[in-house]
Scaffold this motif. Structure first.
Motif, PDB file in Angstrom:
ATOM      1  N   VAL A  24       0.819  -1.212   0.000  1.00 32.27           N
ATOM      2  CA  VAL A  24       0.000   0.000   0.000  1.00 32.27           C
ATOM      3  C   VAL A  24       0.854   1.263   0.000  1.00 32.27           C
ATOM      4  CG1 VAL A  24      -1.667   1.328   1.359  1.00 32.27           C
ATOM      5  CG2 VAL A  24      -1.985  -1.125   1.065  1.00 32.27           C
ATOM      6  N   PHE A  25       1.874   1.319   0.862  1.00 34.41           N
ATOM      7  CA  PHE A  25       2.608   2.557   1.059  1.00 34.41           C
ATOM      8  C   PHE A  25       3.870   2.690   0.217  1.00 34.41           C
ATOM      9  CE2 PHE A  25       0.329   1.924   5.147  1.00 34.41           C
ATOM     10  CZ  PHE A  25      -0.517   3.015   5.044  1.00 34.41           C
ATOM     11  N   GLU A  26       4.445   1.557  -0.204  1.00 36.62           N
ATOM     12  CA  GLU A  26       5.706   1.628  -0.942  1.00 36.62           C
ATOM     13  C   GLU A  26       5.634   0.957  -2.308  1.00 36.62           C
ATOM     14  OE1 GLU A  26       8.694   0.030   1.648  1.00 36.62           O
ATOM     15  OE2 GLU A  26       7.938   1.159   3.360  1.00 36.62           O
ATOM     16  N   GLY A  27       4.514   0.323  -2.620  1.00 37.37           N
ATOM     17  CA  GLY A  27       4.363  -0.337  -3.907  1.00 37.37           C
ATOM     18  C   GLY A  27       5.175  -1.610  -4.047  1.00 37.37           C
ATOM     19  N   LYS A  28       5.605  -2.210  -2.930  1.00 39.50           N
ATOM     20  CA  LYS A  28       6.416  -3.427  -2.964  1.00 39.50           C
ATOM     21  C   LYS A  28       5.515  -4.655  -3.005  1.00 39.50           C
ATOM     22  CE  LYS A  28      10.343  -1.661  -0.328  1.00 39.50           C
ATOM     23  NZ  LYS A  28      11.145  -1.845   0.889  1.00 39.50           N
ATOM     24  N   ASP A  29       5.841  -5.569  -3.895  1.00 42.35           N
ATOM     25  CA  ASP A  29       5.110  -6.835  -3.971  1.00 42.35           C
ATOM     26  C   ASP A  29       5.921  -7.933  -3.303  1.00 42.35           C
ATOM     27  OD1 ASP A  29       2.785  -6.071  -5.322  1.00 42.35           O
ATOM     28  OD2 ASP A  29       3.835  -6.093  -7.243  1.00 42.35           O
ATOM     29  N   SER A  30       5.260  -8.760  -2.520  1.00 47.86           N
ATOM     30  CA  SER A  30       5.889  -9.914  -1.893  1.00 47.86           C
ATOM     31  C   SER A  30       5.065 -11.143  -2.229  1.00 47.86           C
ATOM     32  CB  SER A  30       5.945  -9.748  -0.367  1.00 47.86           C
ATOM     33  OG  SER A  30       6.701  -8.628  -0.012  1.00 47.86           O
ATOM     34  N   THR A  31       5.752 -12.226  -2.523  1.00 45.59           N
ATOM     35  CA  THR A  31       5.047 -13.477  -2.803  1.00 45.59           C
ATOM     36  C   THR A  31       4.689 -14.148  -1.476  1.00 45.59           C
ATOM     37  OG1 THR A  31       7.041 -14.842  -2.846  1.00 45.59           O
ATOM     38  CG2 THR A  31       6.377 -13.786  -4.926  1.00 45.59           C
ATOM     39  N   PRO A  32       3.684 -15.001  -1.469  1.00 44.62           N
ATOM     40  CA  PRO A  32       3.346 -15.707  -0.237  1.00 44.62           C
ATOM     41  C   PRO A  32       4.520 -16.519   0.315  1.00 44.62           C
ATOM     42  CG  PRO A  32       1.554 -15.917  -1.806  1.00 44.62           C
ATOM     43  CD  PRO A  32       2.694 -15.250  -2.528  1.00 44.62           C
ATOM     44  N   LEU A  33       5.331 -17.109  -0.577  1.00 45.90           N
ATOM     45  CA  LEU A  33       6.489 -17.876  -0.123  1.00 45.90           C
ATOM     46  C   LEU A  33       7.507 -16.982   0.578  1.00 45.90           C
ATOM     47  CD1 LEU A  33       7.950 -20.566   0.053  1.00 45.90           C
ATOM     48  CD2 LEU A  33       8.909 -20.113  -2.204  1.00 45.90           C
ATOM     49  N   GLU A  34       7.748 -15.778   0.056  1.00 47.74           N
ATOM     50  CA  GLU A  34       8.672 -14.844   0.693  1.00 47.74           C
ATOM     51  C   GLU A  34       8.167 -14.440   2.075  1.00 47.74           C
ATOM     52  OE1 GLU A  34      10.580 -12.502  -3.130  1.00 47.74           O
ATOM     53  OE2 GLU A  34       8.744 -11.728  -2.234  1.00 47.74           O
ATOM     54  N   ILE A  35       6.878 -14.194   2.171  1.00 47.05           N
ATOM     55  CA  ILE A  35       6.287 -13.816   3.465  1.00 47.05           C
ATOM     56  C   ILE A  35       6.446 -14.962   4.461  1.00 47.05           C
ATOM     57  CG2 ILE A  35       4.133 -13.244   4.649  1.00 47.05           C
ATOM     58  CD1 ILE A  35       3.232 -11.918   1.974  1.00 47.05           C
ATOM     59  N   LEU A  36       6.138 -16.174   4.041  1.00 46.39           N
ATOM     60  CA  LEU A  36       6.246 -17.338   4.918  1.00 46.39           C
ATOM     61  C   LEU A  36       7.688 -17.575   5.345  1.00 46.39           C
ATOM     62  CD1 LEU A  36       4.787 -19.699   6.269  1.00 46.39           C
ATOM     63  CD2 LEU A  36       5.189 -21.013   4.181  1.00 46.39           C
ATOM     64  N   GLN A  37       8.642 -17.473   4.411  1.00 46.86           N
ATOM     65  CA  GLN A  37      10.050 -17.678   4.745  1.00 46.86           C
ATOM     66  C   GLN A  37      10.548 -16.611   5.713  1.00 46.86           C
ATOM     67  OE1 GLN A  37      11.797 -17.755   0.827  1.00 46.86           O
ATOM     68  NE2 GLN A  37      11.812 -19.997   0.763  1.00 46.86           N
ATOM     69  N   SER A  38      10.177 -15.374   5.475  1.00 47.33           N
ATOM     70  CA  SER A  38      10.597 -14.293   6.374  1.00 47.33           C
ATOM     71  C   SER A  38      10.020 -14.490   7.772  1.00 47.33           C
ATOM     72  CB  SER A  38      10.153 -12.940   5.832  1.00 47.33           C
ATOM     73  OG  SER A  38      10.771 -12.660   4.615  1.00 47.33           O
ATOM     74  N   ALA A  39       8.746 -14.838   7.838  1.00 45.78           N
ATOM     75  CA  ALA A  39       8.085 -15.020   9.138  1.00 45.78           C
ATOM     76  C   ALA A  39       8.692 -16.191   9.902  1.00 45.78           C
ATOM     77  CB  ALA A  39       6.586 -15.238   8.941  1.00 45.78           C
ATOM     78  N   THR A  40       8.901 -17.319   9.255  1.00 50.88           N
ATOM     79  CA  THR A  40       9.454 -18.480   9.958  1.00 50.88           C
ATOM     80  C   THR A  40      10.904 -18.242  10.354  1.00 50.88           C
ATOM     81  OG1 THR A  40       9.954 -19.558   7.855  1.00 50.88           O
ATOM     82  CG2 THR A  40       7.900 -20.163   8.919  1.00 50.88           C
ATOM     83  N   SER A  41      11.660 -17.565   9.498  1.00 49.40           N
ATOM     84  CA  SER A  41      13.044 -17.246   9.843  1.00 49.40           C
ATOM     85  C   SER A  41      13.113 -16.339  11.068  1.00 49.40           C
ATOM     86  CB  SER A  41      13.730 -16.575   8.659  1.00 49.40           C
ATOM     87  OG  SER A  41      15.015 -16.143   9.004  1.00 49.40           O
ATOM     88  N   GLU A  42      12.267 -15.320  11.088  1.00 51.34           N
ATOM     89  CA  GLU A  42      12.241 -14.395  12.224  1.00 51.34           C
ATOM     90  C   GLU A  42      11.760 -15.095  13.495  1.00 51.34           C
ATOM     91  OE1 GLU A  42      13.167 -10.655  13.695  1.00 51.34           O
ATOM     92  OE2 GLU A  42      13.449 -11.401  11.666  1.00 51.34           O
ATOM     93  N   ALA A  43      10.766 -15.962  13.374  1.00 50.32           N
ATOM     94  CA  ALA A  43      10.268 -16.710  14.534  1.00 50.32           C
ATOM     95  C   ALA A  43      11.350 -17.622  15.086  1.00 50.32           C
ATOM     96  CB  ALA A  43       9.027 -17.519  14.149  1.00 50.32           C
ATOM     97  N   ASP A  44      12.076 -18.297  14.204  1.00 48.10           N
ATOM     98  CA  ASP A  44      13.160 -19.173  14.649  1.00 48.10           C
ATOM     99  C   ASP A  44      14.264 -18.382  15.332  1.00 48.10           C
ATOM    100  OD1 ASP A  44      11.799 -21.331  13.634  1.00 48.10           O
ATOM    101  OD2 ASP A  44      13.009 -21.479  11.799  1.00 48.10           O
TER     102      ASP A  44
END
Length: 146
Positions: A24-44
């Motif tokens: 919305v604010f920066e026009g950046k697109d993220s794929t669902p896989l990128e979101i999932l990988q980032s979230a699991t990496s940060e959680a770990d």
């Protein structure tokens, strides 16, 4: 559901929200896989950072002799990151030499971070986590980062 899966749900939702804001604010697109990988990496990384080692009883308080670590002492892990200002991703890698002389290599790529220092730090965290997963309680980490 297993506890580790339940613990990651809030991270996944948070990263979905961050991705939505990026769109919305920066026009950046993220794929669902990128979101999932980032979230699991940060959680770990978060859960690993909150592991508290067991306290051991100290019987003898004799100070240990101070020794100068040399680069040839084992085990050691050399790591480095690759970051460019205009790339959407960055990469990192390590070379780990174990006590028995066996050399191991690892590399990864992830979503863009703010600066080269962030890339180096995230690579260090990843190398530390990899070292722990490989069963090393003690490791010397070396970088060329100033």
């Amino acid at each position: 559901m297993p506890d580790d899966v339940l613990a990651r749900i809030s991270w996944i939702i948070w990263f979905m929200w961050k991705s939505r804001n990026g769109k919305v604010f920066e026009g950046k697109d993220s794929t669902p896989l990128e979101i999932l990988q980032s979230a699991t990496s940060e959680a770990d990384s978060w859960s690993l950072a909150h592991v508290v080692p067991e306290k051991r009883e100290v019987e003898d308080i004799t100070p240990l002799p101070v020794t100068q670590d040399s680069p040839s002492m084992r085990p050691f892990c050399r790591f480095d990151a690759s970051w460019k200002d205009d790339d959407a991703r960055y990469g990192g890698g390590f070379v780990m030499e174990k006590e028995d002389g066996i050399t191991m290599f690892g590399s990864f790529t992830s979503n863009r971070v703010l600066s080269p220092l962030h890339a180096e730090f995230n690579t260090l965290l990843w190398a530390m986590k990899s070292s722990l997963l490989l069963g090393h309680d003690s490791m010397t980490f070396e970088s060329d980062c100033l």
